[in-house]
Design a protein around this motif. Structure first.
Motif, short mmCIF file in Angstrom:
data_model
loop_
_atom_site.label_atom_id
_atom_site.label_comp_id
_atom_site.label_asym_id
_atom_site.label_seq_id
_atom_site.Cartn_x
_atom_site.Cartn_y
_atom_site.Cartn_z
N ILE A 86 0.82 -1.22 0.08
CA ILE A 86 0.12 -0.16 -0.11
C ILE A 86 0.89 1.33 0.06
O ILE A 86 0.78 2.24 -0.83
CB ILE A 86 -0.93 0.08 1.39
CG1 ILE A 86 -1.93 -1.16 1.01
CG2 ILE A 86 -1.63 1.61 1.40
CD1 ILE A 86 -2.91 -1.47 2.22
N ASN A 87 1.88 1.14 0.78
CA ASN A 87 2.55 2.50 0.89
C ASN A 87 3.99 2.46 0.50
O ASN A 87 4.72 3.54 0.34
CB ASN A 87 2.97 2.78 2.52
CG ASN A 87 1.77 3.35 3.20
OD1 ASN A 87 1.21 4.40 2.66
ND2 ASN A 87 1.11 2.61 3.94
N TYR A 88 4.48 1.32 -0.08
CA TYR A 88 5.87 1.11 -0.71
C TYR A 88 5.85 0.40 -1.94
O TYR A 88 4.88 -0.37 -2.42
CB TYR A 88 6.53 0.14 0.48
CG TYR A 88 6.68 0.71 1.83
CD1 TYR A 88 7.26 1.74 2.22
CD2 TYR A 88 5.88 -0.13 2.62
CE1 TYR A 88 7.13 2.44 3.52
CE2 TYR A 88 5.70 0.54 4.00
CZ TYR A 88 6.29 1.85 4.51
OH TYR A 88 6.16 2.14 5.70
N MET A 118 0.42 0.72 -4.12
CA MET A 118 1.37 1.27 -5.07
C MET A 118 2.31 0.23 -5.66
O MET A 118 2.64 0.19 -6.75
CB MET A 118 2.29 2.05 -3.93
CG MET A 118 3.46 2.68 -4.62
SD MET A 118 4.71 3.53 -3.20
CE MET A 118 3.79 4.82 -2.93
N ASN A 176 -3.25 0.83 -9.58
CA ASN A 176 -3.24 0.74 -8.11
C ASN A 176 -4.23 -0.07 -7.50
O ASN A 176 -4.85 -0.01 -6.52
CB ASN A 176 -3.62 2.27 -7.58
CG ASN A 176 -2.37 3.11 -8.13
OD1 ASN A 176 -3.08 4.12 -8.90
ND2 ASN A 176 -1.21 3.09 -7.90
N PRO A 213 8.85 4.90 7.40
CA PRO A 213 7.74 5.04 6.46
C PRO A 213 7.84 6.11 5.61
O PRO A 213 8.66 6.85 5.55
CB PRO A 213 6.75 5.39 7.78
CG PRO A 213 7.58 5.84 8.85
CD PRO A 213 8.87 5.24 8.67
N PRO A 214 6.69 6.25 4.53
CA PRO A 214 6.67 7.40 3.69
C PRO A 214 6.88 8.69 4.51
O PRO A 214 6.42 9.13 5.39
CB PRO A 214 5.52 7.37 3.04
CG PRO A 214 5.05 5.88 3.26
CD PRO A 214 5.45 5.42 4.51
N PHE A 217 2.89 11.71 5.23
CA PHE A 217 1.76 10.66 5.72
C PHE A 217 0.66 11.02 5.00
O PHE A 217 0.11 12.04 4.80
CB PHE A 217 1.45 11.07 7.38
CG PHE A 217 0.48 10.31 7.84
CD1 PHE A 217 0.55 9.05 8.30
CD2 PHE A 217 -0.91 10.85 7.92
CE1 PHE A 217 -0.40 8.29 8.76
CE2 PHE A 217 -2.11 10.17 8.52
CZ PHE A 217 -1.77 8.73 8.89
N ILE A 218 0.12 9.90 4.27
CA ILE A 218 -0.78 10.11 3.42
C ILE A 218 -1.94 9.35 3.98
O ILE A 218 -2.16 7.86 4.32
CB ILE A 218 -0.70 9.53 2.08
CG1 ILE A 218 0.41 10.15 1.70
CG2 ILE A 218 -1.82 9.66 1.10
CD1 ILE A 218 1.05 9.51 0.29
N TYR A 219 -3.21 10.10 4.56
CA TYR A 219 -4.18 9.38 5.31
C TYR A 219 -5.23 8.78 4.24
O TYR A 219 -5.76 7.61 4.84
CB TYR A 219 -5.01 10.58 5.98
CG TYR A 219 -6.43 10.09 6.76
CD1 TYR A 219 -5.84 9.75 7.98
CD2 TYR A 219 -7.65 10.00 6.10
CE1 TYR A 219 -7.04 9.06 8.73
CE2 TYR A 219 -8.45 9.48 7.07
CZ TYR A 219 -8.24 8.85 8.28
OH TYR A 219 -9.21 8.43 9.08
N ARG A 221 -4.39 6.50 2.50
CA ARG A 221 -3.99 4.90 2.38
C ARG A 221 -4.36 4.23 3.53
O ARG A 221 -4.29 3.06 3.23
CB ARG A 221 -2.37 5.23 2.21
CG ARG A 221 -2.01 5.61 0.74
CD ARG A 221 -0.40 5.23 0.49
NE ARG A 221 0.06 5.97 -0.55
CZ ARG A 221 1.10 6.47 -0.78
NH1 ARG A 221 1.90 6.15 0.02
NH2 ARG A 221 1.23 7.11 -2.06
#
Ligand code: SF4
Ligand code: SF4
Length: 705
Positions: A86-88, A118, A176, A213-214, A217-219, A221
């Protein structure tokens, strides 16, 4: 796990331009490495078990590449593992048996599909549908539709399957969205070859670690309100069109031209080989797949691409959709697409073919014959029609000659440790009557068949105790739940035991502690004996290996708990009787301990073979029946069901009943003797020791015996 995949692991190392030879599911394993996958997980189950089994055994090579491999404790954990994408920008793949595994994973899949990915996320599904299937017959298709995840169904040949794995990751990243790939039993075990590529050591891996972490911060996701409302819109407004664009541009679906342009067949990729065979039988395709009828192969069955459907169906008089299983999702969607485009091609599918069940070559040939008789009567399909007719006649004749054939249900392996438990239960039932038995998924479910016939319900893996919750309060007699250690760790501990304790339930739970998830291929569990040995050898803590079933149950608060050696039928029967009749109120658990005989034999056989080859004294135990003493009432067979305990003609010409006999496969588990003793049967059983490479003493002794 004793089965060794040495040869298969070697084939994972093949580089550019080499040739991989093997089965479909191992081609998928190689394709994952060629795609630069960062992590792989899953839960075992036919027909995809080998994917994970091979990767687990190839841990050293996976470490070299930096690929993390996780033998997950359930499909839910495997699906949740995909959260890493999801984030990476990390590609991940997981695998399990569907539909059951997809049901278990459903919660995590919904959240994953909502958040989107992602890095490419691929779920390899063993679509256990049709002949040979062992789970409730449902399709994974509806899961893809409800969550708006994409579903691949590749044409069964190794090159296409491998290509679809690689494209599957790209599709996932381009849209995605997690991508599922369904592989039927025939595709998984298909043999073939393909030209390999070098494996890719992933950019994000155990070697090339992320620093955290990224940064931002992307809420969005998180699949959590209010983001979920936007995510739902993203699915249909952005991700779906992106997926369709990718499928169209990269030509994931295939069109095979044919001279009968006025007709067309739309087929799920996985059915393609059977279709070509059916067309061949009708005289409309050659052995290399050249068909007279144009074929549109859906290597992606969801989503469909309207432009492709319209382009294929335009100017056609009629189109036949071959879609296995119910309901007809694809056919309905195609009907909508054709209607919206105002195309006049007649649409057929489930009206000419069966709604439910395996689309075998014969089933498809019949459907095709009906379609062609209506729209192309001039085509010569006489040979195929004659073949279909002959098949029908042969079946009818066989039915007339043989009558109804007896069913041949599966049974326990020879010497299985679970058989004695059911012998004991059967013995006790003679005195206290038959209780309600909730069965579970696993080898013990074979006890539902003759000669035990125990098992009133089967509600899923690890669900036996939970499924007894409503039954128990309504029964005068205590009800019994049976589960394996695989089911216990998968779902039974929380869904069954914790729930029973919380609700102060009564009843009896029998846990078959055979050491492995045996029914799925004897994969290891947290309580497997090998876990401790491996941890010790690696210099790691063995704390987790102390999490035995018994200590876990005690820790949770189970007060009535016994561990019994399965093969001791007398003690097992006495303990079971006590559990069924004691005044103790609350859950009563019997841990039935006995190693899976399949695993035991895998370990013993090479050991015995070496011992014999080295000329060492080797002793094997066998059981036998004294044919003079055998009364021929066969109560031993009714109590055992062991395939090597069978019957033969009575050697006494004055007696007609066949006598019991033990044939060659006997592994000397001892159940025959135990049953004879516990049930006070006739004294005809004997125990023999077969001594190979005997010593001088053995020979001397033999002379005096
Ligand atoms: S695999 Fe093991 S547990 Fe299953 S039936 Fe065979 S011996 Fe019994
Ligand atoms: S001892 Fe009896 S039950 Fe055990 S393997 Fe031999 S014949 Fe089968």
């Amino acid at each position: 796990m004793e089965r060794q995949f040495t040869k298969e692991i070697e084939s994972l190392r093949l580089g550019d331009g080499e040739t991989f030879r093997g089965e479909g599911i191992l081609a998928v394993t190689k394709a994952l490495l060629q795609s630069g996958v960062s992590y792989v997980g899953g839960y075992q189950g036919a027909p995809v078990s080998h994917l994970l089994d091979v990767m687990v055994q190839a841990r050293d090579y996976m470490d070299e590449l930096g690929v993390h491999v996780e033998a997950c404790t359930s499909e839910a954990s495997a699906a949740a593992m995909l959260g890493a994408s999801i984030n990476y920008p990390a590609r991940g793949a997981v695998t399990w048996k569907s539909i059951v595994g997809t049901n278990v994973a459903a919660d995590a899949l919904s959240y994953l599909a909502s958040a989107g990915v992602m890095g490419g996320a691929l779920i390899v599904l063993g679509e256990d549908y049709g002949e040979g299937g062992v789970v409730a017959q449902e399709r994974s298709h509806s899961f893809a539709m409800k969550s708006l995840m994409w579903l691949l169904d590749p044409r069964p040949n190794l090159a296409t399957i491998v290509d679809m794995v690689e494209k599957g990751f790209e599709l996932s990243e381009a849209s995605n969205t997690p991508v599922m790939m369904e592989l039927r039993i025939r595709a998984c075990h298909l043999q073939g070859s393909f030209t390999t590529k070098k494996n890719i050591s992933p950019e994000t891996s155990k070697i090339r670690k992320l620093q955290g972490p990224p940064e931002e911060f992307i809420y969005d996701r998180l699949a959590h309100p209010p983001a979920i409302f936007r995510q739902e819109k993203l699915k249909s407004d952005v991700r779906l069109p992106a997926a369709r664009r990718f499928i169209l541009e990269k030509k994931l679906n295939e069109i095979f031209k044919g001279e009968e342009m006025q007709l067309g067949i739309v087929v799920q990729g996985g059915l393609y080989n059977g279709l070509i065979r059916a067309l061949g039988m009708l005289g409309l395709a050659d052995d290399f797949g050249a068909s007279r009828i144009p074929i549109y192969v859906l290597n992606v069955v969801y989503p469909l691409v309207p432009e492709e459907i319209v382009s294929f169906a335009r100017d056609k008089k009629a189109v036949l959709v071959l879609e296995e299983g119910q309901p007809e999702f694809i056919e309905q969607e195609i009907a909508t697409i054709l209607r919206r485009a105002d195309l006049q091609a007649k649409l057929h599918g489930k009206d000419l073919l069966q709604m439910a069940g395996d689309y075998s070559t014969e089933v498809m040939a019949k459907g095709l014959a009906g379609f062609l008789n209506r729209y192309a009567p001039a085509l010569d399909t006489a040979s195929g029609n004659a073949w279909i007719h002959r098949n029908g006649e042969t079946k009818q004749k066989a039915a007339e000659l043989l009558g109804a054939l007896p069913q041949r249900p599966p049974s326990f392996c020879v010497g299985c440790p679970e058989r004695p438990v059911f012998s004991a239960m059967k013995l006790v039932a003679q005195d206290i009557g038959r209780p309600h038995v909730s069965m579970d998924v696993g080898c013990h479910a074979f006890a539902s068949f003759e000669p035990f016939s125990q098992g009133n319900t089967l509600l899923g893996y690890g669900m036996s105790l939970a499924s007894a919750a409503g039954v128990t309060p309504m029964q005068a007699k205590r009800s019994v739940a049976v589960m394996g250690d695989g089911g216990f760790w998968h779902n039974g501990l929380l869904s069954g035991v914790a729930s029973n304790l919380m609700n102060k339930g009564d009843g009896v739970l029998i846990i078959m502690k055979n050491g492995y998830a045996s029914a799925t291929g004897t994969q290891e569990l947290i309580s497997s004996p090998e876990q401790e040995a491996r941890a010790t050898a690696a210099g790691q803590s063995t704390a987790h290996t102390n999490a035995t079933i018994e200590s876990t149950l005690s820790g949770l608060g189970v007060k009535w708990l016994r561990t019994i050696n399965n093969y001791d039928v007398g003690t097992m029967a006495a303990t079971y009787r006590e559990a069924m009749t004691t005044d103790f109120k609350g859950l009563k658990v019997i841990v039935a301990e006995g190693e899976c005989q399949l695993e035991r034999q895998r370990r013993l056989r090479p050991f015995l073979a070496n011992s014999l080859a080295e000329g060492k004294r080797t002793v094997r135990v066998k059981y036998g029946v004294d044919e003079d003493t055998c009364t021929g009432d066969h109560s031993c067979i009714r109590l055992s069901g062991c395939p090597t305990l069978t019957i033969k003609d009575n050697p006494d010409p004055l007696r007609r009943d066949p006598v019991a006999t033990v044939i060659d496969g006997c592994v000397g588990c001892g159940l025959c003797g135990e049953n004879a003793h516990a049930a006070v049967l006739c004294p005809s059983f004997y125990r023999a020791e077969v001594i190979q490479n005997p010593t001088l003493w053995d020979r001397l002794l033999q002379k005096f015996l």
